[in-house]
Write a protein that holds these residues in place. Structure first.
Motif, PDB file in Angstrom:
ATOM      1  N   PRO A  98      28.503  35.416 -14.442  1.00 47.26           N
ATOM      2  CA  PRO A  98      27.573  34.326 -14.117  1.00 47.26           C
ATOM      3  C   PRO A  98      28.244  33.185 -13.353  1.00 47.26           C
ATOM      4  CG  PRO A  98      27.252  35.048 -16.381  1.00 47.26           C
ATOM      5  CD  PRO A  98      28.510  35.711 -15.895  1.00 47.26           C
TER       6      PRO A  98
ATOM      7  N   ALA B 285      18.377  30.647  -6.185  1.00 45.77           N
ATOM      8  CA  ALA B 285      18.507  30.818  -7.636  1.00 45.77           C
ATOM      9  C   ALA B 285      17.845  32.120  -8.082  1.00 45.77           C
ATOM     10  CB  ALA B 285      17.895  29.622  -8.360  1.00 45.77           C
ATOM     11  N   ALA B 286      16.701  32.437  -7.488  1.00 42.74           N
ATOM     12  CA  ALA B 286      16.010  33.670  -7.854  1.00 42.74           C
ATOM     13  C   ALA B 286      16.861  34.892  -7.511  1.00 42.74           C
ATOM     14  CB  ALA B 286      14.664  33.752  -7.133  1.00 42.74           C
TER      15      ALA B 286
ATOM     16  N   LYS C 190      20.117  34.973  -7.261  1.00 39.59           N
ATOM     17  CA  LYS C 190      21.248  35.016  -8.191  1.00 39.59           C
ATOM     18  C   LYS C 190      20.845  35.708  -9.494  1.00 39.59           C
ATOM     19  CE  LYS C 190      23.434  30.825  -6.367  1.00 39.59           C
ATOM     20  NZ  LYS C 190      23.772  29.416  -6.612  1.00 39.59           N
ATOM     21  N   GLY C 191      19.645  35.398  -9.967  1.00 42.99           N
ATOM     22  CA  GLY C 191      19.165  36.044 -11.184  1.00 42.99           C
ATOM     23  C   GLY C 191      18.995  37.537 -11.004  1.00 42.99           C
ATOM     24  N   GLN C 192      18.494  37.938  -9.851  1.00 41.08           N
ATOM     25  CA  GLN C 192      18.331  39.364  -9.560  1.00 41.08           C
ATOM     26  C   GLN C 192      19.678  40.072  -9.482  1.00 41.08           C
ATOM     27  OE1 GLN C 192      16.155  39.345  -5.898  1.00 41.08           O
ATOM     28  NE2 GLN C 192      14.341  38.380  -6.793  1.00 41.08           N
TER      29      GLN C 192
ATOM     30  N   LEU D 107      22.475  39.233 -11.017  1.00 41.91           N
ATOM     31  CA  LEU D 107      23.007  39.353 -12.376  1.00 41.91           C
ATOM     32  C   LEU D 107      22.288  40.450 -13.155  1.00 41.91           C
ATOM     33  CD1 LEU D 107      23.428  35.586 -13.287  1.00 41.91           C
ATOM     34  CD2 LEU D 107      25.263  37.250 -12.990  1.00 41.91           C
ATOM     35  N   ALA D 108      20.980  40.583 -12.936  1.00 44.06           N
ATOM     36  CA  ALA D 108      20.206  41.578 -13.660  1.00 44.06           C
ATOM     37  C   ALA D 108      20.642  43.002 -13.346  1.00 44.06           C
ATOM     38  CB  ALA D 108      18.721  41.405 -13.348  1.00 44.06           C
TER      39      ALA D 108
END
Length: 615
Positions: free
Chosen positions: A212, A222-223, A225-227, A229-230
């Motif tokens: 992270p 930001a969206a 980045k979340g994808q 990490l997922a």
């Protein structure tokens, strides 16, 4: 500032940049020594023009009226690793055999290219092509193990020669460079923990940051980045409800980029961050690599599928490397085939052994290696093979009991048109991957220690990889441990045409054309620009810090690898086995015959070819 004539000289060699071809450079030297040549190397000027005239322009060369000038037991076409190995295996079966090896380049070894530099009083050795032994415990078969043992190569020696702790002990990690052309601004993010195939650094010492924290510095939304990490999470199965068999079938026929975007729901930003990570291994971007192939290597996005881990081969450390890459293996073979060409007898002393190129092709030798000799005609007639070749603009013809064609598969239909049509078609399917390996010698590597990075992946840049040289010390050669000292940087570039709907072969052909159209000045401009952008924040200035550049341009690089997006599942049976079928006294070797660019394939296909000739 461009590299000047004085920069290139460095007490070693003249340069292409000063207007001399490789042949003219060699003529200007007191003794022929191709590893010291700089400028554009690899498939250099003078090595491909005759074959291009034959294959691309349809020119025909009449050898029928020429007399047979020499006779041998075996003629090998191609002095790369497979050709040299074929000569070695043939000599072992026939100790008194007379052998001629023909190669169109000014150096032996094929893609196993050695580059040498002198900066001040320090000699720096680099690799310009074939890099390392890949996972020898998993991949090497009896023929490869037998040849290496006979040459005195002990795989365990690399465990002490390769200093896996050097860069980690300095606090260095791997970095990821986001180029402004794609991501809006130039950003180097350090602390990459990715393991995308075999790795030289132990995970416990890689100085990686928590995922992270690493991803937080990406210049994406930001969206996104979340994808990103997922993709590392095992909690979600993007193919839920499908059987294991159905999942594997889908992954084989879906590109990694499509898998990320269309199945995992990732943004184009995420796909771009991974687009070029596949180039070094496959010669293709994520748009043309099957998702199943990268899953096996440990790429993100598959943890929740329940398909298990990748092959154990990728868990072997990537440390089986000579300072000049696999050029040392070529040198060991040449030293064994032509005693007297170089001193020594061990895998260590070959690293610094001085090779006398004047002793490669002399009257009275049982094995002769003839460089700058381009084969243009192969004909099996009765109980012999007649071979025509061009050298320095003059045509020659020789004859032999046997021949091994250890050259590119795509050349064979043009030099041996008498082969059956179906075999010629199979051979032409091997469209090789274009690639460039550039060695840049810098006067110091303080910028790397300042930035805390040892290697940089750049997924959308011209150079997809920039790394400090492998920390290998063998024989009298010692890798530097002091960042104030000169070092060799290794840069890699794969020309392609991504995200345009092209299949692999079309992308490779487009890449061939791009490389052949580029001058040394074109490459130099790209090198300076990207090194300044990547390393400038660490204090690097290309105009001050670059001491020398050698660009190893390989329009025809890696062997073609069957790709489930574009090729049938039975490719080995319908293409490879048909392509490498012998034609009487003519056998076919080269890594192309094995279907991948591995060193062990070069050796094993040579052993197979010689075995076919020997019955």
């Amino acid at each position: 500032m461009s590299i000047t004539r004085r920069d290139f000289l460095n007490g070693v060699a003249l340069t292409v940049a000063s207007g001399l071809t490789p042949a003219a450079q060699l003529a200007a030297q007191p003794a022929r020594y191709p590893p010291a040549l700089m400028g554009l190397r690899g498939q250099h000027q003078g090595s491909f023009e005759a074959v291009h005239a034959l294959a691309r322009e349809g020119r025909r060369f009449d050898f029928g009226s020429l007399p047979i000038q020499e006779r041998y037991d075996l003629v090998v076409v191609g002095g790369g690793l497979s050709g040299l190995a074929a000569a070695w295996f043939y000599r072992r079966r026939n100790p008194a055999a007379r052998i001629l090896i023909l190669d169109n380049h000014d150096d032996f070894g094929g893609h196993a290219k050695r580059n040498e530099f002198t900066v001040g009083e320090r000699r720096i050795i680099g690799y310009g092509g074939s890099q390392s032994f890949q996972s020898p415990s998993s991949f090497f078969g009896p023929a490869a193990k037998d040849l290496l043992a006979a040459l005195g190569v002990d795989i365990k020696r690399f465990e002490t020669a390769f200093d896996r702790d050097l860069y980690p002990s300095l606090g260095l990690s791997r970095g990821l460079f986001f180029a402004r052309e794609t991501f809006g601004r130039d950003v180097l993010v350090t602390g990459d923990a990715s393991r995308l195939s075999a790795d030289e650094t132990a995970r416990r010492r890689d100085n990686a940051r928590p995922l992270p924290e690493f991803v937080a510095d990406f210049p994406i939304s930001a969206a996104s980045k979340g994808q990103y990490l997922a993709l590392y999470s095992a909690e979600r199965d993007p193919l839920a409800g499908r059987s294991r068999q159905d999942k594997l079938a889908l992954l084989k026929r879906t590109s990694y980029r499509d898998y990320l975007v269309k199945i995992c729901g990732c943004s184009e930003e995420v796909a771009n961050a991974l687009q070029g990570r596949t180039l070094g291994f496959f010669g293709l971007g994520a748009d043309a690599v099957p998702a199943e192939d990268v899953r096996d290597l440990g790429y993100p996005g598959f943890a929740g599928l329940g398909l298990g881990g990748g092959s154990a081969a990728w868990r072997e450390p990537y440390i089986y490397h000579f300072p000049d890459g696999n050029a040392s293996l070529a040198r060991l073979l040449v030293r064994a085939l032509a005693p007297g060409v170089a001193p020594g007898q061990t895998m260590d002393d070959v690293v610094e052994a001085r090779f006398d190129y004047s002793k490669l092709d002399r009257d009275g030798q049982d094995v002769r290696i003839r460089l700058d000799a381009t084969c243009l005609d192969v004909r099996a007639t009765g109980d012999e093979v007649r071979i025509g070749y061009s050298r320095s603009g003059t045509m020659h013809r020789v004859a032999a009991r046997h021949a091994v064609l250890a050259c590119f598969h795509s050349v064979i239909p043009h030099i041996m048109p008498e082969l059956p049509t179906v075999q010629r078609e199979a051979l032409l399917k091997n469209v090789k991957t274009p690639i460039v390996y550039t060695n840049v010698v810098v006067r110091n590597w303080r910028a790397f220690t300042n930035l805390k990075v040892s290697g940089i992946a750049a997924p959308t840049s011209f150079h997809h990889q920039v790394t400090l040289d492998f920390p290998v010390s063998m024989g009298g050669y010692r890798h530097t441990r002091d960042s104030d000292q000169p070092i060799c940087l290794h840069l890699a570039h794969v020309p392609s045409a991504p995200n345009q709907g092209h299949d692999a072969r079309t992308q490779f052909r487009i890449g061939h054309g791009k490389l052949l159209a580029m001058t040394f000045a074109d490459f130099e401009t790209r090198i300076r620009d990207e090194l300044d952008r990547m390393l400038g924040p660490g204090g690097f200035v290309s105009a001050r810090d670059i001491a020398a550049i050698t660009v190893n341009r390989w329009p025809h690089g890696y062997s073609y690898v069957a790709n489930t997006l574009f090729d049938p599942e039975d490719y080995d049976d319908t293409v490879l086995k048909l392509a490498r079928r012998n034609a009487g006294p003519v056998a076919i070797a080269n890594t192309d015959s094995g279907g991948d660019a591995w060193v062990h394939y070069a050796i094993e296909q040579a052993a197979r070819a010689v075995g076919e000739l020997s019955g």
